[in-house]
Motif scaffolding. Structure first.
Motif, mmCIF file in Angstrom:
data_model
loop_
_atom_site.group_PDB
_atom_site.id
_atom_site.type_symbol
_atom_site.label_atom_id
_atom_site.label_comp_id
_atom_site.label_asym_id
_atom_site.label_seq_id
_atom_site.Cartn_x
_atom_site.Cartn_y
_atom_site.Cartn_z
ATOM 1 N N THR B 15 35.247 38.146 38.524
ATOM 2 C CA THR B 15 36.339 37.288 38.069
ATOM 3 C C THR B 15 36.781 37.666 36.650
ATOM 4 O O THR B 15 35.957 37.837 35.761
ATOM 5 C CB THR B 15 35.889 35.820 38.092
ATOM 6 O OG1 THR B 15 35.551 35.473 39.438
ATOM 7 C CG2 THR B 15 36.987 34.899 37.603
ATOM 8 N N GLY B 16 38.087 37.836 36.491
ATOM 9 C CA GLY B 16 38.660 38.067 35.178
ATOM 10 C C GLY B 16 38.792 39.516 34.746
ATOM 11 O O GLY B 16 39.428 39.790 33.724
ATOM 12 N N GLY B 63 49.375 35.378 40.504
ATOM 13 C CA GLY B 63 48.190 36.133 40.134
ATOM 14 C C GLY B 63 48.347 37.636 40.250
ATOM 15 O O GLY B 63 47.386 38.376 40.000
ATOM 16 N N SER B 80 43.886 39.033 36.020
ATOM 17 C CA SER B 80 42.650 38.268 35.897
ATOM 18 C C SER B 80 42.233 37.804 37.295
ATOM 19 O O SER B 80 42.495 36.662 37.687
ATOM 20 C CB SER B 80 42.862 37.063 34.965
ATOM 21 O OG SER B 80 41.653 36.348 34.809
ATOM 22 N N SER B 82 40.664 36.428 40.673
ATOM 23 C CA SER B 82 39.851 35.264 40.998
ATOM 24 C C SER B 82 39.354 35.405 42.439
ATOM 25 O O SER B 82 39.914 36.182 43.219
ATOM 26 C CB SER B 82 40.675 33.987 40.852
ATOM 27 O OG SER B 82 41.769 34.005 41.749
#
Lengths: 115, 117
Positions: B15-16, B63, B80, B82
């Motif tokens: 994540t990220g 996203g 980023s 997720s």
């Protein structure tokens, strides 16, 4: 808005028999194209057959044919003489001329060919 | 050989951590697009491009970012990532965005299977 519906999540067919995979669509576009793609377990998307909304005859490509009924808004894929290698996911898709001209897909039908 | 090439084929990330999935086609196609495939949902369009420097959102753009600086390349960027972006991604191209009466077939790359932990 355009919408594609495939009502058969899974289908089984005996080897060498024919099978029909259902596809209905909804669109307000006056002109559109209908497509079928095959996705084997390896994951790639393989183009099978195309039908234009103004085509007078149903499309055929080898063992694949498209049963196009414009008034019913259906575009069913017929696979004749099924082979074990036909086991895969099959997606019906449509492309119109409005909006962003994107291709809309149904949820797919998983076909399993039994020996 | 005419083809759409995606890289990488498989990717596991956390994540990220920003990532880019590349897409290149050698058919001189104007139209390119990105899809994600999730079970029971078919393929949904993320972004598309009608031509160089022309991009727009599809059905599920949140996203994601794209760019189209050259005709042949259309990278997908996750700034980023997720876990809900864990999916199978496809890049596709076709010869013309509006030649609907012709066989306006979309050709697909082999897919990128992304897992975000």
């Amino acid at each position: 808005a355009q919408k594609i519906t495939q009502t058969q999540p899974g289908m089984f067919v005996q080897e060498k028999e024919a099978v029909t995979l259902d596809c209905t669509y909804d669109t307000s576009d006056p002109s559109y194209g209908l497509f079928w793609y095959k996705q084997p377990s390896s994951g790639e998307m393989i183009f099978l057959i195309y039908q234009g909304s103004y085509d007078q005859q149903n499309a055929t490509e080898g063992r694949y044919s498209l049963n196009f009924q414009k008034a019913r808004k259906s575009a069913n894929l017929v696979i004749s003489a099924s082979q074990l290698g036909d086991s895969a996911m099959y997606f019906c898709a449509m492309r119109g001329i409005s909006g962003n001209n994107d291709m809309r897909f149904g949820a797919g039908t998983r076909l399993t060919v039994k020996p | 050989e005419a083809q759409v090439t995606q890289n990488p084929r498989y990717l596991i990330t956390v994540t990220g951590k920003k990532l880019t999935v590349t897409c290149s086609q050698n058919m001189n196609h104007e139209y390119m697009s990105w899809y994600r495939q999730d079970p029971g949902l078919g393929l949904r369009q993320i972004y598309y491009s009608m031509n160089v420097e022309v991009t727009d959102k599809g059905d599920v753009p949140e996203g994601y970012k794209v760019s189209r600086k050259e005709k042949r390349n259309f990278p997908l960027i996750l700034e980023s990532p997720s876990p809900n972006q864990t999916s199978l991604y496809f890049c596709a191209s076709s010869s013309s965005a509006t030649a609907i009466l012709a066989k306006n077939i979309q050709y697909f790359g082999a897919g990128t299977r992304l897992s975000v932990l």
